[in-house]
Each structure stands twice: as structure tokens, then as C-alpha cells.
Design an enzyme around this catalytic site. Structure first.
Site, PDB file in Angstrom:
ATOM      1  N   GLN A   1       0.926  -1.300   0.253  1.00  0.00           N
ATOM      2  CA  GLN A   1      -0.035   0.050   0.047  1.00  0.00           C
ATOM      3  C   GLN A   1       0.936   1.143   0.179  1.00  0.00           C
ATOM      4  OE1 GLN A   1      -3.555  -1.177   0.572  1.00  0.00           O
ATOM      5  NE2 GLN A   1      -3.963   0.750  -0.377  1.00  0.00           N
TER       6      GLN A   1
ATOM      7  N   LYS B   1       1.779   1.831  -3.585  1.00  0.00           N
ATOM      8  CA  LYS B   1       0.400   2.113  -4.661  1.00  0.00           C
ATOM      9  C   LYS B   1       0.032   3.336  -4.074  1.00  0.00           C
ATOM     10  CE  LYS B   1      -2.465  -1.134  -3.755  1.00  0.00           C
ATOM     11  NZ  LYS B   1      -3.899  -1.840  -3.392  1.00  0.00           N
TER      12      LYS B   1
ATOM     13  N   LYS C   1      -2.866  -1.148   6.691  1.00  0.00           N
ATOM     14  CA  LYS C   1      -3.739  -2.381   6.236  1.00  0.00           C
ATOM     15  C   LYS C   1      -4.252  -2.723   7.714  1.00  0.00           C
ATOM     16  CE  LYS C   1      -5.920  -4.239   2.740  1.00  0.00           C
ATOM     17  NZ  LYS C   1      -5.893  -3.769   1.293  1.00  0.00           N
TER      18      LYS C   1
ATOM     19  N   ASP D   1     -11.837  -4.139   1.967  1.00  0.00           N
ATOM     20  CA  ASP D   1     -10.927  -5.210   1.289  1.00  0.00           C
ATOM     21  C   ASP D   1     -11.909  -6.432   1.171  1.00  0.00           C
ATOM     22  OD1 ASP D   1      -7.945  -5.223   0.102  1.00  0.00           O
ATOM     23  OD2 ASP D   1      -8.323  -7.227   1.345  1.00  0.00           O
TER      24      ASP D   1
ATOM     25  N   THR E   1     -12.195   0.494  -7.934  1.00  0.00           N
ATOM     26  CA  THR E   1     -11.166  -0.045  -8.190  1.00  0.00           C
ATOM     27  C   THR E   1     -11.374  -0.932  -9.478  1.00  0.00           C
ATOM     28  OG1 THR E   1     -11.120  -0.642  -5.779  1.00  0.00           O
ATOM     29  CG2 THR E   1      -9.660  -2.059  -7.128  1.00  0.00           C
TER      30      THR E   1
HETATM   31  P1  NDP Z   1     -14.634  -9.085  -2.007  1.00  0.00           P
HETATM   32  O1  NDP Z   1     -14.699  -9.725  -0.606  1.00  0.00           O
HETATM   33  O2  NDP Z   1     -15.622  -8.390  -2.249  1.00  0.00           O
HETATM   34  O3  NDP Z   1     -14.315 -10.508  -3.030  1.00  0.00           O
HETATM   35  C1  NDP Z   1     -13.395 -11.332  -2.943  1.00  0.00           C
HETATM   36  C2  NDP Z   1     -13.556 -12.245  -4.005  1.00  0.00           C
HETATM   37  O4  NDP Z   1     -12.206 -13.112  -4.165  1.00  0.00           O
HETATM   38  C3  NDP Z   1     -14.727 -13.207  -3.957  1.00  0.00           C
HETATM   39  O5  NDP Z   1     -15.239 -13.731  -5.028  1.00  0.00           O
HETATM   40  C4  NDP Z   1     -13.983 -14.484  -2.965  1.00  0.00           C
HETATM   41  O6  NDP Z   1     -14.655 -15.709  -3.176  1.00  0.00           O
HETATM   42  C5  NDP Z   1     -12.716 -14.529  -3.783  1.00  0.00           C
HETATM   43  N1  NDP Z   1     -11.584 -15.144  -2.928  1.00  0.00           N
HETATM   44  C6  NDP Z   1     -11.215 -14.524  -1.547  1.00  0.00           C
HETATM   45  N2  NDP Z   1     -10.330 -15.281  -1.088  1.00  0.00           N
HETATM   46  C7  NDP Z   1     -10.092 -16.459  -2.090  1.00  0.00           C
HETATM   47  C8  NDP Z   1      -9.278 -17.487  -2.052  1.00  0.00           C
HETATM   48  N3  NDP Z   1      -8.276 -17.568  -1.113  1.00  0.00           N
HETATM   49  N4  NDP Z   1      -9.165 -18.062  -3.109  1.00  0.00           N
HETATM   50  C9  NDP Z   1      -9.956 -17.850  -4.276  1.00  0.00           C
HETATM   51  N5  NDP Z   1     -10.961 -17.012  -4.221  1.00  0.00           N
HETATM   52  C10 NDP Z   1     -10.921 -16.026  -3.108  1.00  0.00           C
HETATM   53  O7  NDP Z   1     -13.124  -8.639  -1.924  1.00  0.00           O
HETATM   54  P2  NDP Z   1     -12.459  -7.523  -3.055  1.00  0.00           P
HETATM   55  O8  NDP Z   1     -13.190  -7.752  -4.352  1.00  0.00           O
HETATM   56  O9  NDP Z   1     -12.867  -6.095  -2.583  1.00  0.00           O
HETATM   57  O10 NDP Z   1     -11.085  -7.732  -3.150  1.00  0.00           O
HETATM   58  C11 NDP Z   1     -10.568  -8.569  -4.117  1.00  0.00           C
HETATM   59  C12 NDP Z   1      -8.974  -8.450  -4.242  1.00  0.00           C
HETATM   60  O11 NDP Z   1      -8.851  -7.030  -4.862  1.00  0.00           O
HETATM   61  C13 NDP Z   1      -8.095  -8.577  -2.950  1.00  0.00           C
HETATM   62  O12 NDP Z   1      -6.842  -8.885  -3.396  1.00  0.00           O
HETATM   63  C14 NDP Z   1      -7.998  -7.237  -2.582  1.00  0.00           C
HETATM   64  O13 NDP Z   1      -7.034  -7.054  -1.598  1.00  0.00           O
HETATM   65  C15 NDP Z   1      -8.028  -6.572  -3.735  1.00  0.00           C
HETATM   66  N6  NDP Z   1      -8.271  -4.958  -3.983  1.00  0.00           N
HETATM   67  C16 NDP Z   1      -9.477  -4.440  -3.458  1.00  0.00           C
HETATM   68  C17 NDP Z   1      -9.687  -3.227  -3.321  1.00  0.00           C
HETATM   69  C18 NDP Z   1     -11.129  -2.608  -2.984  1.00  0.00           C
HETATM   70  O14 NDP Z   1     -11.566  -1.368  -3.099  1.00  0.00           O
HETATM   71  N7  NDP Z   1     -11.993  -3.318  -2.660  1.00  0.00           N
HETATM   72  C19 NDP Z   1      -8.817  -2.205  -3.857  1.00  0.00           C
HETATM   73  C20 NDP Z   1      -7.482  -2.640  -4.432  1.00  0.00           C
HETATM   74  C21 NDP Z   1      -7.446  -4.167  -4.210  1.00  0.00           C
HETATM   75  P3  NDP Z   1     -15.215 -16.275  -1.902  1.00  0.00           P
HETATM   76  O15 NDP Z   1     -16.727 -15.567  -1.710  1.00  0.00           O
HETATM   77  O16 NDP Z   1     -15.532 -17.860  -2.168  1.00  0.00           O
HETATM   78  O17 NDP Z   1     -14.481 -16.023  -0.710  1.00  0.00           O
HETATM   79  O1  2IT Z   2      -5.722  -2.562  -1.510  1.00  0.00           O
HETATM   80  C1  2IT Z   2      -6.459  -1.603  -1.645  1.00  0.00           C
HETATM   81  O2  2IT Z   2      -5.895  -0.575  -2.086  1.00  0.00           O
HETATM   82  C2  2IT Z   2      -7.736  -1.588  -0.918  1.00  0.00           C
HETATM   83  N1  2IT Z   2      -8.135  -2.376  -0.286  1.00  0.00           N
HETATM   84  C3  2IT Z   2      -8.325  -0.055  -0.906  1.00  0.00           C
HETATM   85  C4  2IT Z   2      -7.915   0.640   0.154  1.00  0.00           C
HETATM   86  C5  2IT Z   2      -8.663   2.213   0.616  1.00  0.00           C
HETATM   87  O3  2IT Z   2      -8.000   2.496   1.626  1.00  0.00           O
HETATM   88  O4  2IT Z   2      -9.381   2.599  -0.432  1.00  0.00           O
END
Ligand code: NDP
Ligand code: 2IT
Length: 448
Positions: free
Chosen positions: A114, A117, A129, A169, A212
Site C-alpha cells: 500500500q 500504491k 492495512k 478489502d 477499483t
Molecule cells: P470481496 O470480498 O468483495 O471479493 C473477494 C472475491 O475473491 C470473492 O469472489 C472471493 O470468493 C474471492 N476469494 C477470496 N479469497 C479467495 C481465495 N483464497 N481463493 C479464491 N478466491 C478467493 O473482495 P474485493 O473484491 O474487495 O477484493 C478482491 C481483491 O482485490 C483482493 O486481493 C483485494 O485485496 C484487492 N483490492 C481490493 C480493493 C477494493 O477497493 N475493494 C482495492 C484494491 C485491491 P469467496 O466468496 O468464495 O471467498
Molecule cells: O488494497 C487496496 O488498495 C484497498 N483495499 C483499498 C484501500 C482504500 O483505502 O481504499
């Protein structure tokens, strides 16, 4: 791969010894130190003033007990974390992850990433985080609320709008942010922008929910454009079906691509007609059910158990949007063999080092997470600005700013790679460009 520079190799050894049994953190640090080898040759002052040694050490790690009572009256105890990694260029900023796999090493890797980023966004935000090993899956709303209130009762002592601003997250979305913000407000008797990703009725920014996934597509479109390609007409494989995956699917489709896969931790769906996103939103956002339900609405689609199989589907562009290390070397090679020409990371560190090496050796376009998924946190910083002004911008205004930020990130990342003789290597470019602003600030502060 081992580090060539002896200072960097020794520093890496120290990080491993000091943080034993935290392989994800080691992986994240190793990649950055490797990218920075040419930087310290050009600017030895960063070694002399201890910037490298400081940047791998969190400013503060907070670890706490989170007791709560489940619907059967049974006391449960989880562990909470907040890693305040680096505040050189602004208040700590980064999401909270609720997932059973969470431990200190995961939060440290995410907090470390982070820093770079957030610097890349060009906005004044430091790196942090947090999270918990609490599993929201299968819990009632009342259980999630009691957990969030207990978590915030401790976290509130350590955060603040000018100190540390958490967000969502994995496992932390609008529902959780609502419970967390409500508890903070009650405990502190203050109404400030202490969290981002808030609901639109209580200080949230328009377009933060989409940011995102949309930002990932804006960055990727820029990367494709530079190579004479675009999303238009491309077949796209997306993993995950959470916040990032859903809005990446929405924007890629809007840009003319056909998204053919989505997944969760149980398995993946393949729909050759293109994913029907309204159905996915209903299943995942409204009903909180599994992605396998999709085939009930679209019998022509195929559901396959096992999430890594998604990378065996033939595609032009792959957008991993689930979790860390979801693409290993074997999956990377399958993508390359099937003619995939671009991979861009929506999740944090979704490709293993071996997978990244395979992508880079094959010459395909590769957009690293720190640059490609920075649109979420960038829009969080825009939410902070709006909260400070006690004002709100339109969706179009925020979305336009987000587009501008993602275009600048692509430009700065590719220019930094070129400057250090690694043209096209956006992994190195993102690490270097993100590092410079933080390092110059730390240098200015002296030993602090
Ligand atoms: P969500 O909780 O909304 O969704 C996560 C998704 O990933 C679900 O479909 C989940 O499936 C799947 N998943 C989680 N863990 C695993 C695993 N161990 N193996 C396979 N699938 C998995 O999270 P986000 O969409 O917010 O986050 C997704 C990724 O993006 C993460 O790496 C996060 O750190 C990153 N991210 C998020 C940001 C944000 O603004 N939200 C910003 C930047 C990065 P299931 O339901 O089965 O767990
Ligand atoms: O991994 C990421 O950049 C996030 N989960 C979003 C962080 C934030 O403060 O919006």
C-alpha cells in the site's frame, strides 16, 4: 531469484529473520528490493540515510483481541490487526480484510504494498492495512454487526481522519463499513472522514464502489493502447466475483470486451455468451450466495469446481481479481499457451514471482497490482477530500478524476521503467515510481 546487490541481499535476510514465518510479506519485500537495485546504485544516499532499512519496518503494528457473542449466545474471540506501515507522505491509508486466512504476515504484505500504491496515486496518503481472521461467510447481519462494533471499540483508539483512515478489502464492504463507522461515531462523538467506502447517505463518495474495477480497466486500456490494442472485441477472463471483479466486468464490457469467466473460492463459471452481470450482482451482492448459482439462470454456462481452473480458459486478456498468489507458474503458462496477450492485476499480489517471470519472459503485457488496482484507494483519497470540505462531487466528476489518475499512473510507471533501462517492465516501474516520493520525504525528515 536472488538479489544481486549485497546490501539488498543482507537487508532481505534481516527482513526474513525479523519476520519469521511470514512468506507473503517476504515475497512482497523481495520484489520491491529487486526493483530498487538500480535505484540505489544511482542514488546511494538512500542507503546512507537508512531509508531502505526504515521502509521495510512498519512504524507500528497493533494486534488486539476481538470478543463478540454469536446468535446462540456463545462467546467467540477473533484477532484484530492494524499495521501502520508508513506515514511519510500522508495519514496511513488502506483497507480492512476479514477472512479466516488473515494473520500478521498477510496484513504486513498488504500494508507494505500500500505504501508504493498510494504514492503512485499522486495523492497525500501513507500506507496501512488491517483486518481480522473473522469469517463473515454464513454469519447473520446481527453477528457481523456485533463483531464490527467490538473490532471498532479497540481500533477507534488508533485511527482518525488525519491519522489513519481504513476502508474495505476482502470481506469488508458497504455493510461492514456502515457498522464500523456507526460505532466510531458513537465512541468518539465526532463526525469525520475516518473511514472511506461509506454509504452515500453518510459521507461516501460517488464512484468509490466502482473505483477499483473501473480504475483497473482504465489502466489496462492505457497499457493496451500503447501496444496498439484495446478491450474492444477482446475475450476477458476475470477471477473473483466480489467488489473488484464485478466492477471490472462492468467496465470491460462497457469498453467492448466480452467477459467470459468469474469465480469464487469454490469454482468458476464460463459463459461463452458473455457474463450476465445483473445475475452475478443479484447472487453475490443481494443474496450473498455462491457463483455456482449462475448456471440456474443461464443453463448454457458451465460451472467447474476448483478456482484455479479459470486460468485454463482461452482468453485474450486476464484480470485476476480474487486474492494473492491465485496465479502460479502453471496457470501463467496455461494462459500464455492459450494466446493471452495481457494480464492486469485487480487483486493484490495475485501472481506468484514465478508466474510474473513467465509473463515477462513471454513478452506479454503485464500490469502489476500496485499500479493497476490503485484506483480504489485513489478514489478513497478523493472521498477524504470531499469529507474535509463537507461537500460532494458528482459521479462524473469523480470518475473523470479517476480516469486521469489511472492514465498518469500508467505514464509514470512506464517512464520510470524506461529511465532505469527496463522499458516495458511495469513491475519495476511501479515499484520505483512509488518509492521515489516516499524515499525523498523520508530523507527530508532525517532519522525519525
Ligand atoms: P470481496 O470480498 O468483495 O471479493 C473477494 C472475491 O475473491 C470473492 O469472489 C472471493 O470468493 C474471492 N476469494 C477470496 N479469497 C479467495 C481465495 N483464497 N481463493 C479464491 N478466491 C478467493 O473482495 P474485493 O473484491 O474487495 O477484493 C478482491 C481483491 O482485490 C483482493 O486481493 C483485494 O485485496 C484487492 N483490492 C481490493 C480493493 C477494493 O477497493 N475493494 C482495492 C484494491 C485491491 P469467496 O466468496 O468464495 O471467498
Ligand atoms: O488494497 C487496496 O488498495 C484497498 N483495499 C483499498 C484501500 C482504500 O483505502 O481504499
Amino acid at each position: 531469484m536472488s538479489l544481486k546487490n549485497s546490501y539488498m541481499a543482507e537487508l532481505m535476510d534481516r527482513v526474513i529473520k525479523r519476520n519469521p514465518a511470514e512468506p507473503e510479506f517476504h515475497q512482497a519485500v523481495h520484489e520491491v528490493l529487486e526493483s530498487l537495485e538500480p535505484v540505489i546504485e544511482k542514488y546511494p544516499e538512500f542507503v546512507e540515510c537508512g531509508v531502505l532499512e526504515s521502509i521495510v519496518e512498519p512504524e507500528r503494528v497493533i494486534k488486539f483481541r476481538v470478543p463478540w457473542v454469536d446468535d446462540n449466545g456463545v462467546v467467540r474471540v477473533n484477532r484484530g490487526f492494524r499495521v501502520q506501515f508508513n506515514s511519510a507522505i500522508g495519514p496511513y491509508k488502506g483497507g480492512l480484510r476479514f477472512h479466516p486466512s488473515v494473520y500478521e504476515g498477510i496484513i504486513k504484505f498488504l500494508g507494505f504494498e500500500q505504501i508504493f500504491k498510494n504514492s503512485l496515486t499522486g495523492l497525500p496518503i501513507g500506507g496501512g492495512k488491517g483486518g481480522s481472521d473473522f469469517d463473515p461467510k454464513g454469519k447473520s447481519d446481527a453477528e457481523v454487526m456485533r463483531f464490527c462494533q467490538s473490532f471498532m471499540t479497540e481500533l477507534a483508539k488508533h485511527i482518525g481522519a488525519d491519522t489513519d483512515v481504513p476502508a474495505g478489502d476482502i470481506g469488508v464492504g458497504a455493510r461492514e463499513i456502515g457498522y464500523l463507522f456507526g460505532q466510531y461515531k458513537r465512541l468518539r462523538n465526532e463526525y469525520t472522514g475516518v473511514l472511506t467506502g461509506k454509504g452515500l447517505t453518510y459521507g461516501g463518495s460517488l464512484a468509490r464502489t466502482e473505483a477499483t474495477g473501473y480504475g483497473l480497466c482504465y489502466f489496462t486500456e492505457e497499457m493496451l493502447k500503447d501496444a496498439g490494442k484495446s478491450f474492444a472485441g477482446a475475450k476477458v477472463a476475470i477471477s473473483g466475483s466480489g467488489n473488484v471483479a464485478i466492477y471490472a466486468t462492468e467496465k470491460a464490457t462497457e469498453l467492448g470486451a466480452k467477459v467470459i469467466t468469474m469465480s469464487d473460492s469454490n469454482g468458476y463459471i464460463y459463459d461463452e455468451n458473455g457474463i450476465d452481470l445483473e445475475v452475478v450482482k443479484k447472487i453475490k451482492l443481494e443474496e450473498r450466495k455462491r457463483i455456482s448459482e449462475y448456471v440456474k439462470y443461464h443453463p448454457q454456462a458451465v460451472y467447474t469446481e476448483g478456482c484455479s481452473g479459470v486460468w485454463t480458459v482461452k482468453c485474450d486478456i486476464a484480470l485476476p481479481c480474487a486474492t494473492q498468489n491465485e496465479i502460479n507458474e502453471e496457470s501463467a503458462k496455461a494462459l500464455i499457451a492459450n494466446g493471452c496477450y495481457a494480464v492486469s492485476e485487480g487483486a493484490n499480489m495475485p501472481s506468484t514471482p514465478e508466474a510474473i517471470a513467465a509473463f515477462q519472459n513471454s513478452g506479454i503485457l503485464f500490469g502489476p497490482a500496485k499500479a493497476a488496482n490503485a484506483g480504489g484507494v485513489a478514489t478513497s483519497a478523493l472521498e477524504m477530500s470531499q469529507n474535509s470540505m463537507r461537500y460532494g462531487w458528482t459521479f462524473e466528476k469523480v470518475d473523470r478524476k479517476l480516469q486521469g489518475i489511472m492514465i498518469d499512473i500508467y505514464k509514470n510507471t512506464s517512464e520510470a521503467a524506461k529511465e532505469f533501462g527496463m522499458e516495458g517492465n511495469l513491475v519495476a516501474g511501479a515499484n520505483i515510481a512509488g518509492f521515489m516520493k516516499v524515499a525523498r520525504s523520508m530523507q527530508a525528515y532525517g532519522v525519525v
